[in-house]
Every structure is written in C-alpha cells, then in structure tokens.
Design a protein around this motif. Sequence first.
Motif, PDB file in Angstrom:
ATOM      1  N   UNK A  33     -48.602  93.937  65.667  1.00 36.99           N
ATOM      2  CA  UNK A  33     -48.722  92.274  65.602  1.00 36.99           C
ATOM      3  C   UNK A  33     -50.320  91.955  65.554  1.00 36.99           C
ATOM      4  N   UNK A  34     -51.114  92.710  64.803  1.00 36.36           N
ATOM      5  CA  UNK A  34     -52.523  92.328  64.482  1.00 36.36           C
ATOM      6  C   UNK A  34     -52.472  91.357  63.584  1.00 36.36           C
ATOM      7  N   UNK A  35     -53.241  90.099  63.855  1.00 34.07           N
ATOM      8  CA  UNK A  35     -53.490  88.917  62.659  1.00 34.07           C
ATOM      9  C   UNK A  35     -54.673  89.357  61.764  1.00 34.07           C
ATOM     10  N   UNK A  36     -54.367  89.134  60.424  1.00 38.47           N
ATOM     11  CA  UNK A  36     -55.121  89.338  59.407  1.00 38.47           C
ATOM     12  C   UNK A  36     -55.450  88.161  58.747  1.00 38.47           C
ATOM     13  N   UNK A  37     -56.169  87.977  57.726  1.00 35.23           N
ATOM     14  CA  UNK A  37     -56.574  87.114  57.063  1.00 35.23           C
ATOM     15  C   UNK A  37     -56.480  87.343  55.520  1.00 35.23           C
ATOM     16  N   UNK A  38     -55.482  86.745  54.775  1.00 37.94           N
ATOM     17  CA  UNK A  38     -55.264  87.044  53.226  1.00 37.94           C
ATOM     18  C   UNK A  38     -55.827  85.922  52.539  1.00 37.94           C
ATOM     19  N   UNK A  39     -56.639  86.428  51.700  1.00 42.50           N
ATOM     20  CA  UNK A  39     -57.499  85.183  50.972  1.00 42.50           C
ATOM     21  C   UNK A  39     -57.121  85.379  49.274  1.00 42.50           C
ATOM     22  N   UNK A  40     -57.034  84.299  48.454  1.00 43.36           N
ATOM     23  CA  UNK A  40     -56.902  84.224  47.045  1.00 43.36           C
ATOM     24  C   UNK A  40     -57.938  85.051  46.430  1.00 43.36           C
ATOM     25  N   UNK A  41     -57.896  85.462  45.102  1.00 45.86           N
ATOM     26  CA  UNK A  41     -58.909  86.274  44.676  1.00 45.86           C
ATOM     27  C   UNK A  41     -59.625  85.247  44.068  1.00 45.86           C
ATOM     28  N   UNK A  42     -61.201  85.895  43.948  1.00 42.57           N
ATOM     29  CA  UNK A  42     -62.128  85.191  43.504  1.00 42.57           C
ATOM     30  C   UNK A  42     -62.242  85.365  42.027  1.00 42.57           C
ATOM     31  N   UNK A  43     -63.260  84.923  41.215  1.00 43.78           N
ATOM     32  CA  UNK A  43     -63.360  84.703  39.991  1.00 43.78           C
ATOM     33  C   UNK A  43     -63.923  86.202  39.839  1.00 43.78           C
ATOM     34  N   UNK A  44     -64.751  86.665  40.518  1.00 39.46           N
ATOM     35  CA  UNK A  44     -65.272  88.057  40.415  1.00 39.46           C
ATOM     36  C   UNK A  44     -64.304  89.203  40.666  1.00 39.46           C
ATOM     37  N   UNK A  45     -63.428  88.884  41.678  1.00 40.27           N
ATOM     38  CA  UNK A  45     -62.230  89.979  41.841  1.00 40.27           C
ATOM     39  C   UNK A  45     -61.279  89.932  40.603  1.00 40.27           C
ATOM     40  N   UNK A  46     -61.242  88.996  39.973  1.00 40.55           N
ATOM     41  CA  UNK A  46     -60.156  88.902  38.759  1.00 40.55           C
ATOM     42  C   UNK A  46     -60.858  89.631  37.859  1.00 40.55           C
ATOM     43  N   UNK A  47     -62.158  89.444  37.564  1.00 36.44           N
ATOM     44  CA  UNK A  47     -62.790  90.281  36.484  1.00 36.44           C
ATOM     45  C   UNK A  47     -62.775  91.844  36.766  1.00 36.44           C
ATOM     46  N   UNK A  48     -63.120  92.138  37.967  1.00 37.69           N
ATOM     47  CA  UNK A  48     -62.812  93.592  38.420  1.00 37.69           C
ATOM     48  C   UNK A  48     -61.675  94.123  38.198  1.00 37.69           C
ATOM     49  N   UNK A  49     -60.487  93.066  38.714  1.00 39.57           N
ATOM     50  CA  UNK A  49     -59.231  93.661  38.436  1.00 39.57           C
ATOM     51  C   UNK A  49     -58.944  94.191  37.180  1.00 39.57           C
TER      52      UNK A  49
END
Length: 148
Positions: A33-49
């Motif tokens: 039951x660990x809590x994590x934070x999930x964030x939207x992809x940034x523009x840089x993340x999309x470019x690398x993807x």
Amino acid sequence: MRSKSTASSIRSKILDPLRNFKHVRVVVPEWDSATVIVRALSAGDWLEYRRRAVQQVEDARVAAGLTPQSDEGHSESDLQVFSTPLYALVLARTLFEPPGLRIFTDEDVAELTEAYSPVHDRLVATALELSGVTLDPASDPVAEAGNG
C-alpha cells in the motif's frame, strides 16, 4: 527589486517537477500500500519516447530483413516491436515518491523492462491518461506515437 528569497520561491515553483503538470497520488496495494505520485509526461519525455519508438521500429525492420526506414511494399503491421521498454521509459519518467522526488532515472529503464508487470502497466496507463492519451488494451505505443 525583489529579494533573493522571493525570487528563489518563485524559481522553485517554476522548476517544481509536479506543480506544473497534472499528477495524482496512487496507492499501490501490491507494494504494501505504498503511495506514489504519477505525473503526466513533459514535452521532453514525449520527445524521448518518440525517439525511442522510432528506434524500436527501425530495429524491428532490420530484424525482419528490411531497411531501417519504411519503404514501399512492406507492411509495418507485420513487424514485431517490443514495446515494453517504451512503457518502462514512461514509468521511469512519470513515477515520483512523495514529496515529489523522481524514483527512477533513464538508466533504470532496462531493469524496469525486466520487472514490468500489470502493476506497472496500471501506473503507465495513469500517466498516459494524465497526458491526454487513451489507449485501448490492444493498441501499440509505437502506433500511438505516430511511428507505425
């Protein structure tokens, strides 16, 4: 003239990896039951993807005995593209632990690929949803990136 403390406060808000992006806290039962934070992809993340998706398609083309770039007369749908590393990249780029520290680096993608499971898949789906992408279970991330 602004004081350094005011400028520093504004600077930290501007550079905060979570403040400027959609994000949610997620409790993961499988991880005690660990809590994590999930964030939207940034523009840089999309470019690398996108860069990695193109590379995955080129690698699949070469493995199929084709030229790295698409040519006439061959169907891209016949290619065997291993998309888990792309999802692992999304996870590495979008998973944070409170108060907002990124858990993984890009160097961890290979290890995340090996450990990838339905739990990871749920978190990636959340990141993609926050990023405005909706995937049906049968879709391919390479096609979603516009590279298929």
